[in-house]
Write a protein that holds these residues in place. Structure first.
Motif, mmCIF file in Angstrom:
data_model
loop_
_atom_site.group_PDB
_atom_site.id
_atom_site.type_symbol
_atom_site.label_atom_id
_atom_site.label_comp_id
_atom_site.label_asym_id
_atom_site.label_seq_id
_atom_site.Cartn_x
_atom_site.Cartn_y
_atom_site.Cartn_z
ATOM 1 N N GLU A 156 -4.137 -20.969 78.528
ATOM 2 C CA GLU A 156 -4.752 -22.228 78.128
ATOM 3 C C GLU A 156 -3.657 -23.220 77.743
ATOM 4 O O GLU A 156 -2.814 -22.923 76.893
ATOM 5 C CB GLU A 156 -5.713 -22.018 76.957
ATOM 6 C CG GLU A 156 -6.962 -21.242 77.313
ATOM 7 C CD GLU A 156 -7.815 -21.979 78.342
ATOM 8 O OE1 GLU A 156 -7.809 -23.239 78.294
ATOM 9 O OE2 GLU A 156 -8.452 -21.313 79.177
ATOM 10 N N SER A 176 -2.039 -27.085 76.523
ATOM 11 C CA SER A 176 -2.268 -28.059 75.454
ATOM 12 C C SER A 176 -2.989 -29.285 76.006
ATOM 13 O O SER A 176 -2.978 -29.541 77.209
ATOM 14 C CB SER A 176 -0.938 -28.475 74.828
ATOM 15 O OG SER A 176 -0.112 -29.100 75.802
ATOM 16 N N THR A 177 -3.593 -30.039 75.107
ATOM 17 C CA THR A 177 -4.298 -31.249 75.513
ATOM 18 C C THR A 177 -4.078 -32.329 74.457
ATOM 19 O O THR A 177 -3.502 -32.064 73.391
ATOM 20 C CB THR A 177 -5.803 -30.972 75.687
ATOM 21 O OG1 THR A 177 -6.431 -32.140 76.223
ATOM 22 C CG2 THR A 177 -6.455 -30.623 74.358
ATOM 23 N N ASP A 223 -1.147 -28.409 81.279
ATOM 24 C CA ASP A 223 -1.032 -29.129 80.007
ATOM 25 C C ASP A 223 -1.318 -30.610 80.243
ATOM 26 O O ASP A 223 -0.877 -31.186 81.245
ATOM 27 C CB ASP A 223 0.375 -28.969 79.421
ATOM 28 C CG ASP A 223 0.685 -27.521 79.081
ATOM 29 O OD1 ASP A 223 0.118 -27.010 78.114
ATOM 30 O OD2 ASP A 223 1.504 -26.907 79.819
#
Length: 714
Positions: A564, A566-567, A610
């Motif tokens: 997963e 980053s955002t 990302d």
């Protein structure tokens, strides 16, 4: 001619007056055996102003004495009583004038108020020819150059200095050793000023700042006029005026506060004097040529040529001769060159006024002030007046009048241009429609030819690049196939034909793959491939590709993991990019295939997306990364992995690969306005990444709604 004759008689009268004025004036007398020269300053309010230490001083001629030697009475003879400031040649001893070549010791006592708590005082020492050493109350506080008893033992230097000391109530003693064997002037020829440290510092700062301002202003104007000449070579007036400004800049830099010696402290005294004299010659010649060019009808160029010859000879003489020789020429130069030239230029201006030349009266006013400043400096440097160096100020005023002249000239030119423009507009109105129609036709033809030429250029570039790459890369497989075939035909290989046929087949597959990659890459580079862009949600799209190739990666990798990414903290849960899904899948597959080749048997491959701020303000980017735990890429080769046919040593040992996969990826990402790169992971492994510009799902929906609403309105 009558005007020139009157100018000649005026010049002869001035010449006679200057010669009479330049006769030596005796003012020295033998010491009277009293306590010595004294300057009474008891009534001076040192908090209000500075004071000039002009008056009678003692001069021990031909003796270099320290205060201690004077106090002990070791002088060889009684001192002379001389006036300061003045040069030595104006003083008499035993009926004969002193020589300006020699040495001596000045001494004077200053009487300050008794019983007063005196603040620190400062001396402002300027013109002393040409080296000195100064004591105040028995303490050596300042020096310029090296004082000596002969030309070989002295070192000349003359730089204005501020000398601070703590005075005593009552009597204070100043002793100064001075020597000169290098120029026509000798002694203290400019006044020494005394005042509080604050007042002297302020006076020094004002003088220095004013001269620096003048130098900067004239330097800018000189370069400006030289720029005008560079833009329009026919206008030689700009050249002459620019060189005149630069000549005054050079002369001002080595006179007065000698700003140039602070900027370039390595300049010797001899070099500074040469700059002073040569800049005067250049400035006078440029002034003559400027005025002559502007206001004369060019019937008598012999005047300019004669002046040019004289100044060239003088310049050469100054360059090759020492200062102790050529400085004696200055008075003759002033009388027989400068004054006649100024008189002639005044005549030129008067003539232009009677000829009703435009703006000549304004220019003459500026020139008269400039000429007056030149004459004042001549009188100052020949010791007829006690203050000088007005030339820069006169030139500034002359420059101002020239600016007025140019402004009026440009205004007149602008009015004339407006008149001509109106007339031209009337004549062009009838041609405007024809020209416009012809221009549109020519533009259309030009556009068609441009696009055709661009298309042909891309095709030709594609052909050349393809042939070059094929000839470069196909040599080895073709050679191998030819070798195996000849060996089989000639019977060198007599058994196991299937093995060699398999090798020939493998080489032909390499050739086929290489030709396909070369063709695709060249088409990408020359813009011959069409892209079909669609708005796609970034994270779900690349997750789908991950799942699609998961089993393929696990054939070699022990782990193929989706991480997963980053955002941004903007509250958006989805981000959209415009991309061609087929071409983007090709990029991901090439990168994954490379990672699969270079990991160990139990290797690990990671993939993530990302969302980060972009390189452009306000933009957002998606960074798609593929990481492996292989050996990585040599640091010196990181920037080369996306070049054509690049293969590292490990890649060359691989079974398959053309070295074109990452080059193709680079071109596809470029078409998507993204970037691609590679970096090593600390410890082990490599990370290959590329970026795509994205917008949030909410922002994309709002744009779609606006677009749909506008379409409905239409």
């Amino acid at each position: 001619m009558d005007g020139m004759r009157k100018i000649g008689w005026l010049w002869l009268g001035l010449l006679l007056c200057l010669n009479l004025w330049s006769w030596p004036r005796a003012f020295a007398e033998e010491g009277t055996g009293d306590a010595g020269a004294v300057l009474d300053l008891t009534g001076w309010d040192l908090t209000q102003s500075t004071v000039s230490l002009g008056g009678s001083w003692d001069l021990y001629w031909g003796q270099l004495l320290t205060p201690e030697q004077i106090d002990r009475g070791l002088q060889e003879q009684a001192p002379l009583r001389v006036q300061v400031p003045a040069v030595w040649s104006t003083a008499f001893h035993e009926g004969e004038a002193l020589s300006n070549q020699g040495y001596g010791t000045y001494r004077v006592r200053l009487l300050l108020p008794e019983g007063a708590d005196l603040p620190p005082l400062s001396l402002y020492v300027r013109g002393v020819a040409t080296s000195y050493k100064l004591w105040v109350n028995g303490k050596p506080l300042a020096s310029n150059g090296t004082v000596g008893r002969s030309l070989s033992t002295m070192v000349p230097y003359n730089l204005p200095k501020v000398v601070s000391f703590q005075p005593k109530p009552g009597s204070n003693e100043l002793v100064m050793q001075v020597s000169n064997f290098v120029q026509r002037k000798g002694g203290i020829w400019e006044p020494i000023h005394l005042g509080s440290t604050e007042q002297i510092g302020r006076e020094r700062t004002i003088r220095f700042g004013l001269e620096a301002f003048i130098i900067g202003s004239l330097l800018i104007m000189g370069l400006y006029h030289l720029g005008l000449y560079a833009a329009r070579k026919k206008d030689r007036s700009s050249l002459y005026f620019g060189l005149l400004c630069l000549a005054v800049v050079a002369r001002t830099s080595v006179l007065g506060e000698e700003v140039g010696l602070y900027v370039f402290p390595g300049i010797s005294w001899e070099a500074a004097v040469k700059v002073e004299y040569i800049s005067a010659f250049v400035g006078m010649q440029m002034l003559l040529q400027f005025v002559y060019r502007e206001y004369w009808d060019r019937q008598h160029p012999v005047i300019v040529r004669a002046s040019m010859a004289i100044h060239l000879l003088l310049t050469v003489f100054v360059l090759v001769a020492p200062a102790r020789v050529y400085t004696y020429l200055m008075l003759f130069y002033h009388l027989f060159v400068v004054v006649p030239v100024l008189m002639f230029l005044v005549f030129v201006y008067i003539r232009s006024i009677f000829a009703r030349t435009r703006e000549s009266l304004v220019n003459m006013l500026g020139f008269v002030c400039f000429a007056a400043a030149i004459l004042a400096d001549i009188l100052f440097f020949n010791h007829f007046i006690r203050s000088g160096i007005y030339l820069p100020y006169g030139l500034l005023f002359f420059l101002f009048t020239q600016s007025v002249h140019l402004a009026l000239k440009f205004a007149r030119t602008a009015r004339e241009a407006e008149r001509l423009s109106k007339e031209l507009k009337v004549h062009n109105d009838t041609l405007e429609h024809k020209i416009q129609a012809r221009t549109l036709a020519l533009q259309k033809s030009h556009d068609e030819l441009f696009h055709l030429n661009e298309k042909l250029s891309r095709i030709e570039q594609f052909r050349r690049q393809l042939l070059s790459d094929i000839s470069h890369e196909l040599g080895t497989p073709i050679t191998a196939i030819r070798g195996y075939s000849i060996a089989m035909v000639e019977g060198v290989i007599q058994d196991d034909y299937a093995k060699y046929a398999k090798r020939i087949y493998d080489r032909s597959q390499v050739l086929e793959r290489l030709i396909e990659d070369l063709t695709e890459l060249t088409k990408l580079e020359t813009g011959q491939i069409q892209f079909h862009y669609k708005p796609m949600e970034v994270v779900p799209f690349f997750q789908q590709l991950f799942r699609r190739y998961e089993l393929d990666m696990l054939e070699r990798a022990s782990q193929f993991v989706w991480l997963e990414g980053s955002t941004l903290p903007d509250g958006s849960s989805s981000y959209v990019a415009r991309m061609d899904p087929i071409r983007m899948e090709q990029v991901v597959l090439n990168i994954l295939w490379n990672a699969k080749k270079f990991i160990p048997e139990d290797g690990r491959i990671e993939m993530r997306v990302d969302i980060v701020p972009g390189t452009v303000s306000g933009a957002v980017e998606a960074v798609i990364s593929v990481c492996d735990n292989g050996r990585g890429i040599p640091e010196q080769e990181l920037e080369s992995v996306f070049d054509r046919f690049y293969r590292s040593k490990e890649s060359r040992r691989a079974v398959k690969g053309t070295g074109l996969g990452l080059s193709i990826c680079k071109e596809i990402v470029h078409y998507h306005q993204g970037r691609i790169g590679a970096e090593n992971i600390p410890g082990s492994g490599c990370r290959v990444y590329f970026t795509l510009p994205v917008v949030s799902g909410r922002e994309f929906s709002e744009k779609e709604e606006d677009h749909g609403g506008a379409s409905a309105a239409r």
